[in-house]
Design a protein around this motif. Structure first.
Motif, PDB file in Angstrom:
ATOM      1  N   VAL A  28    -123.968  15.971  44.111  1.00  0.00           N
ATOM      2  CA  VAL A  28    -122.514  16.110  44.086  1.00  0.00           C
ATOM      3  C   VAL A  28    -122.081  17.202  45.058  1.00  0.00           C
ATOM      4  CG1 VAL A  28    -122.186  15.235  41.747  1.00  0.00           C
ATOM      5  CG2 VAL A  28    -122.594  17.657  42.097  1.00  0.00           C
ATOM      6  N   VAL A  29    -120.862  17.054  45.539  1.00  0.00           N
ATOM      7  CA  VAL A  29    -120.311  17.956  46.543  1.00  0.00           C
ATOM      8  C   VAL A  29    -118.961  18.463  46.040  1.00  0.00           C
ATOM      9  CG1 VAL A  29    -119.559  18.145  48.935  1.00  0.00           C
ATOM     10  CG2 VAL A  29    -121.441  16.613  48.354  1.00  0.00           C
ATOM     11  N   LYS A  30    -118.719  19.769  46.200  1.00  0.00           N
ATOM     12  CA  LYS A  30    -117.406  20.332  45.886  1.00  0.00           C
ATOM     13  C   LYS A  30    -116.568  20.278  47.153  1.00  0.00           C
ATOM     14  CE  LYS A  30    -118.784  23.249  42.140  1.00  0.00           C
ATOM     15  NZ  LYS A  30    -118.505  24.433  41.380  1.00  0.00           N
ATOM     16  N   ILE A  31    -115.350  19.744  47.032  1.00  0.00           N
ATOM     17  CA  ILE A  31    -114.480  19.579  48.187  1.00  0.00           C
ATOM     18  C   ILE A  31    -113.052  19.928  47.784  1.00  0.00           C
ATOM     19  CG2 ILE A  31    -114.115  17.125  47.761  1.00  0.00           C
ATOM     20  CD1 ILE A  31    -114.120  16.762  50.815  1.00  0.00           C
ATOM     21  N   THR A  32    -112.323  20.523  48.719  1.00  0.00           N
ATOM     22  CA  THR A  32    -110.922  20.877  48.506  1.00  0.00           C
ATOM     23  C   THR A  32    -110.068  20.091  49.488  1.00  0.00           C
ATOM     24  OG1 THR A  32    -111.501  23.111  47.786  1.00  0.00           O
ATOM     25  CG2 THR A  32    -109.253  22.777  48.563  1.00  0.00           C
ATOM     26  N   ILE A  33    -109.015  19.478  48.972  1.00  0.00           N
ATOM     27  CA  ILE A  33    -108.048  18.772  49.810  1.00  0.00           C
ATOM     28  C   ILE A  33    -106.788  19.630  49.863  1.00  0.00           C
ATOM     29  CG2 ILE A  33    -106.721  16.659  50.161  1.00  0.00           C
ATOM     30  CD1 ILE A  33    -109.770  16.239  50.243  1.00  0.00           C
ATOM     31  N   LYS A  34    -106.441  20.094  51.060  1.00  0.00           N
ATOM     32  CA  LYS A  34    -105.248  20.918  51.261  1.00  0.00           C
ATOM     33  C   LYS A  34    -104.162  20.021  51.851  1.00  0.00           C
ATOM     34  CE  LYS A  34    -103.318  25.129  52.758  1.00  0.00           C
ATOM     35  NZ  LYS A  34    -102.393  25.339  51.688  1.00  0.00           N
ATOM     36  N   LEU A  35    -103.031  19.952  51.154  1.00  0.00           N
ATOM     37  CA  LEU A  35    -101.918  19.137  51.636  1.00  0.00           C
ATOM     38  C   LEU A  35    -101.107  19.923  52.659  1.00  0.00           C
ATOM     39  CD1 LEU A  35    -100.655  17.482  48.341  1.00  0.00           C
ATOM     40  CD2 LEU A  35    -102.358  16.666  49.971  1.00  0.00           C
ATOM     41  N   LYS A  36    -100.831  19.279  53.786  1.00  0.00           N
ATOM     42  CA  LYS A  36    -100.008  19.887  54.825  1.00  0.00           C
ATOM     43  C   LYS A  36     -98.601  19.295  54.690  1.00  0.00           C
ATOM     44  CE  LYS A  36     -99.608  20.740  59.734  1.00  0.00           C
ATOM     45  NZ  LYS A  36    -100.118  20.413  61.062  1.00  0.00           N
ATOM     46  N   ILE A  37     -97.708  20.111  54.133  1.00  0.00           N
ATOM     47  CA  ILE A  37     -96.333  19.704  53.852  1.00  0.00           C
ATOM     48  C   ILE A  37     -95.445  20.108  55.034  1.00  0.00           C
ATOM     49  CG2 ILE A  37     -94.441  19.970  52.196  1.00  0.00           C
ATOM     50  CD1 ILE A  37     -96.712  19.003  50.614  1.00  0.00           C
ATOM     51  N   PRO A  38     -94.486  19.268  55.428  1.00  0.00           N
ATOM     52  CA  PRO A  38     -93.559  19.686  56.489  1.00  0.00           C
ATOM     53  C   PRO A  38     -92.851  20.994  56.141  1.00  0.00           C
ATOM     54  CG  PRO A  38     -93.342  17.345  56.054  1.00  0.00           C
ATOM     55  CD  PRO A  38     -94.254  17.902  54.999  1.00  0.00           C
ATOM     56  N   GLU A  39     -92.596  21.804  57.148  1.00  0.00           N
ATOM     57  CA  GLU A  39     -92.018  23.131  56.934  1.00  0.00           C
ATOM     58  C   GLU A  39     -90.591  23.088  56.391  1.00  0.00           C
ATOM     59  OE1 GLU A  39     -92.531  25.744  60.251  1.00  0.00           O
ATOM     60  OE2 GLU A  39     -94.637  25.206  60.457  1.00  0.00           O
ATOM     61  N   GLN A 102    -111.986   6.720  55.939  1.00  0.00           N
ATOM     62  CA  GLN A 102    -113.356   6.915  56.404  1.00  0.00           C
ATOM     63  C   GLN A 102    -113.772   8.394  56.454  1.00  0.00           C
ATOM     64  OE1 GLN A 102    -115.431   4.238  56.938  1.00  0.00           O
ATOM     65  NE2 GLN A 102    -113.730   3.074  56.124  1.00  0.00           N
ATOM     66  N   VAL A 103    -113.478   9.121  55.391  1.00  0.00           N
ATOM     67  CA  VAL A 103    -113.859  10.530  55.293  1.00  0.00           C
ATOM     68  C   VAL A 103    -115.272  10.603  54.719  1.00  0.00           C
ATOM     69  CG1 VAL A 103    -113.328  12.730  54.194  1.00  0.00           C
ATOM     70  CG2 VAL A 103    -111.472  11.244  54.966  1.00  0.00           C
ATOM     71  N   VAL A 104    -116.191  11.181  55.489  1.00  0.00           N
ATOM     72  CA  VAL A 104    -117.584  11.311  55.048  1.00  0.00           C
ATOM     73  C   VAL A 104    -117.729  12.617  54.276  1.00  0.00           C
ATOM     74  CG1 VAL A 104    -119.982  11.474  55.801  1.00  0.00           C
ATOM     75  CG2 VAL A 104    -118.391   9.968  57.017  1.00  0.00           C
ATOM     76  N   VAL A 105    -118.189  12.506  53.047  1.00  0.00           N
ATOM     77  CA  VAL A 105    -118.387  13.675  52.184  1.00  0.00           C
ATOM     78  C   VAL A 105    -119.882  13.813  51.919  1.00  0.00           C
ATOM     79  CG1 VAL A 105    -117.916  14.691  49.931  1.00  0.00           C
ATOM     80  CG2 VAL A 105    -116.120  13.420  51.125  1.00  0.00           C
ATOM     81  N   THR A 106    -120.484  14.861  52.470  1.00  0.00           N
ATOM     82  CA  THR A 106    -121.886  15.190  52.213  1.00  0.00           C
ATOM     83  C   THR A 106    -121.989  16.695  52.029  1.00  0.00           C
ATOM     84  OG1 THR A 106    -122.471  15.528  54.535  1.00  0.00           O
ATOM     85  CG2 THR A 106    -122.678  13.282  53.674  1.00  0.00           C
ATOM     86  N   SER A 107    -123.162  17.148  51.641  1.00  0.00           N
ATOM     87  CA  SER A 107    -123.340  18.593  51.476  1.00  0.00           C
ATOM     88  C   SER A 107    -123.261  19.308  52.823  1.00  0.00           C
ATOM     89  CB  SER A 107    -124.677  18.884  50.790  1.00  0.00           C
ATOM     90  OG  SER A 107    -125.736  18.319  51.537  1.00  0.00           O
ATOM     91  N   ASP A 108    -123.455  18.591  53.940  1.00  0.00           N
ATOM     92  CA  ASP A 108    -123.382  19.176  55.277  1.00  0.00           C
ATOM     93  C   ASP A 108    -121.983  19.109  55.889  1.00  0.00           C
ATOM     94  OD1 ASP A 108    -126.086  19.605  55.099  1.00  0.00           O
ATOM     95  OD2 ASP A 108    -126.617  17.764  56.163  1.00  0.00           O
ATOM     96  N   SER A 109    -121.076  18.336  55.308  1.00  0.00           N
ATOM     97  CA  SER A 109    -119.743  18.165  55.897  1.00  0.00           C
ATOM     98  C   SER A 109    -118.822  19.315  55.481  1.00  0.00           C
ATOM     99  CB  SER A 109    -119.145  16.819  55.477  1.00  0.00           C
ATOM    100  OG  SER A 109    -119.013  16.752  54.075  1.00  0.00           O
ATOM    101  N   ALA A 110    -117.638  19.331  56.079  1.00  0.00           N
ATOM    102  CA  ALA A 110    -116.648  20.370  55.752  1.00  0.00           C
ATOM    103  C   ALA A 110    -116.255  20.251  54.284  1.00  0.00           C
ATOM    104  CB  ALA A 110    -115.421  20.209  56.634  1.00  0.00           C
ATOM    105  N   HIS A 111    -116.066  21.389  53.647  1.00  0.00           N
ATOM    106  CA  HIS A 111    -115.724  21.379  52.231  1.00  0.00           C
ATOM    107  C   HIS A 111    -114.228  21.556  51.987  1.00  0.00           C
ATOM    108  CE1 HIS A 111    -119.859  21.105  50.967  1.00  0.00           C
ATOM    109  NE2 HIS A 111    -120.147  22.004  51.871  1.00  0.00           N
ATOM    110  N   THR A 112    -113.446  21.664  53.052  1.00  0.00           N
ATOM    111  CA  THR A 112    -111.997  21.698  52.949  1.00  0.00           C
ATOM    112  C   THR A 112    -111.430  20.729  53.976  1.00  0.00           C
ATOM    113  OG1 THR A 112    -111.995  24.011  52.236  1.00  0.00           O
ATOM    114  CG2 THR A 112    -109.930  23.130  53.075  1.00  0.00           C
TER     115      THR A 112
END
Length: 126
Positions: A28-39, A102-112
């Motif tokens: 399992v991988v811990k991942i954070t999704i940060k939403l980019k909201i218009p200013e 097509q977001v690749v989630v692995t232990s080597d990929s970005a976590h944010t």
């Protein structure tokens, strides 16, 4: 009697192979999704729904915190990330939509990951 002895001997020889211990742990991988909201949006960021859908149609859902981030712990794989939410302030109702494929989630990929959202709003008449 000879056949029964042969069968018992065969079963005794195969028994250790049947009792082999397998490691059934899931990576399992811990991942954070940060939403980019218009200013132009000046309201709160908490409570916006974020979904991750993998290639086996498993869906993982979380809501954003006050910083606009959703936190997941999920199996490695290829995911679609999406958010479709609305927020209501005193004068407006805001609608947010965004998707990443097509977001690749692995232990080597970005976590944010950053998910850009488009926004529309509707004025509330009091």
């Amino acid at each position: 009697m000879k056949h029964i002895s042969y069968i018992l001997l065969t079963l005794l020889l195969l028994l250790p192979a049947a009792c082999t211990d397998y490691d059934d742990t899931l990576d399992v991988v811990k991942i954070t999704i940060k939403l980019k909201i218009p200013e132009t949006y000046d309201g709160p960021l908490d409570g916006l729904r974020v979904e991750l859908l993998n290639t086996t149609a498993s869906t993982f859902v979380d809501s954003t915190d006050t910083q606009g981030e959703a936190h997941f712990t999920l199996p490695a794989g290829i995911y679609s990330v999406r958010s479709s939410a609305q927020k209501t302030t005193k004068d407006y109702r805001y609608f947010f939509n965004g998707t990443l494929s097509q977001v690749v989630v692995t232990s080597d990929s970005a976590h944010t990951l950053t998910l850009p959202l488009t926004m529309s709003r509707k004025r509330i008449v009091h």
